[in-house]
Write a protein that holds these residues in place. Structure first.
Motif, short mmCIF file in Angstrom:
data_model
loop_
_atom_site.label_atom_id
_atom_site.label_comp_id
_atom_site.label_asym_id
_atom_site.label_seq_id
_atom_site.Cartn_x
_atom_site.Cartn_y
_atom_site.Cartn_z
N GLY A 198 4.29 1.64 -11.80
CA GLY A 198 4.57 0.21 -12.18
C GLY A 198 3.78 -0.11 -13.28
O GLY A 198 3.98 -0.78 -14.36
N TYR A 199 2.29 0.16 -13.36
CA TYR A 199 1.36 -0.34 -14.36
C TYR A 199 1.51 0.31 -15.67
O TYR A 199 1.67 -0.41 -16.53
N PHE A 200 1.74 1.54 -15.51
CA PHE A 200 1.78 2.25 -16.88
C PHE A 200 3.23 2.01 -17.53
O PHE A 200 3.29 1.96 -18.74
N ALA A 201 4.15 1.78 -16.89
CA ALA A 201 5.44 1.31 -17.57
C ALA A 201 5.56 0.19 -18.14
O ALA A 201 5.83 -0.03 -19.46
N GLY A 202 4.76 -0.84 -17.45
CA GLY A 202 4.49 -2.21 -18.26
C GLY A 202 3.57 -1.95 -19.49
O GLY A 202 3.69 -2.85 -20.53
N ALA B 296 0.87 -1.31 0.07
CA ALA B 296 0.05 -0.06 -0.02
C ALA B 296 0.94 1.29 -0.07
O ALA B 296 0.62 2.23 0.74
N LEU B 297 1.77 1.33 -0.97
CA LEU B 297 2.57 2.51 -0.96
C LEU B 297 1.93 3.60 -1.60
O LEU B 297 0.87 3.37 -2.47
N PRO B 298 2.07 4.95 -1.41
CA PRO B 298 1.45 5.93 -1.77
C PRO B 298 1.39 6.17 -3.42
O PRO B 298 2.61 5.73 -3.94
N GLN B 299 0.45 6.55 -4.08
CA GLN B 299 0.41 6.94 -5.42
C GLN B 299 1.52 7.84 -5.88
O GLN B 299 1.67 8.65 -4.84
N PRO B 300 2.14 8.22 -6.54
CA PRO B 300 1.81 7.19 -7.91
C PRO B 300 2.49 6.00 -8.08
O PRO B 300 2.82 5.44 -9.32
N CYS B 301 3.21 5.42 -6.80
CA CYS B 301 4.13 4.29 -7.25
C CYS B 301 3.41 3.19 -8.02
O CYS B 301 3.93 2.47 -9.04
N ARG B 302 2.22 2.86 -7.58
CA ARG B 302 1.56 1.77 -8.32
C ARG B 302 1.30 2.04 -9.91
O ARG B 302 1.40 1.05 -10.84
#
Length: 151
Positions: free
Chosen positions: A129-133, A120-126
């Motif tokens: 990760g999603y958009f890079a992939g 549950a790290l703060p956004q925009p971490c997740r």
């Protein structure tokens, strides 16, 4: 098959495909761990040996379990398409350095996404990760289509 594994490009694909598949497979045991430690089960047979009162307490959802489940679902939605597109991309014969960049960024992005989601790290971490992939998979899809487009 032995000749195929001698090709550096195909070996790079299989290496990173195996990494992201293993990462995705580990989400199942992680979900089970969270279910057990949080006392949150989805099926009656999972708690059949408990009393009726205990069953009612254990047959419930828990935010931590749901977080891991959503992360696993996100893996399924992104890793499966990556595998197909990356294989087709590999067959177009890109430069090894370009392929390695695509494969490494994708694998790293999925690992970042999982850590960000489960912890549950703060956004925009997740989101990173999603958009890079997503961008990597889109880039490879563009290469495949621009190489083999047949109308």
């Amino acid at each position: 098959m032995a000749n195929l594994m001698e090709d550096e490009l195909f070996r790079a694909f299989t290496t990173y495909a195996a990494i992201v598949i293993v990462k995705m497979l580990l989400m199942g045991p992680l979900t089970a761990y969270y279910r057990i430690t949080r006392g949150s089960f989805a099926n009656i047979e999972d708690v059949a040996r408990k009393s009726a009162d205990e069953q009612k307490k254990l047959l419930r959802t828990h935010p931590d379990v749901e977080r891991v489940r959503r992360c696993h679902l996100n893996d399924l939605e992104n890793i499966v398409p990556f595998l197909g597109i990356a294989l087709l991309y590999t067959l177009t014969g890109p430069e090894l350095s370009s392929a390695l960049l695509h494969f490494r960024v994708f694998a790293g992005s999925r690992i970042l996404h999982t850590i960000s989601y489960v912890c549950a790290l703060p956004q925009p971490c997740r989101s990173v990760g999603y958009f890079a992939g997503f961008i990597v998979t889109s880039s490879m899809a563009y290469r495949v289509l621009s190489t083999v487009l047949f109308l």
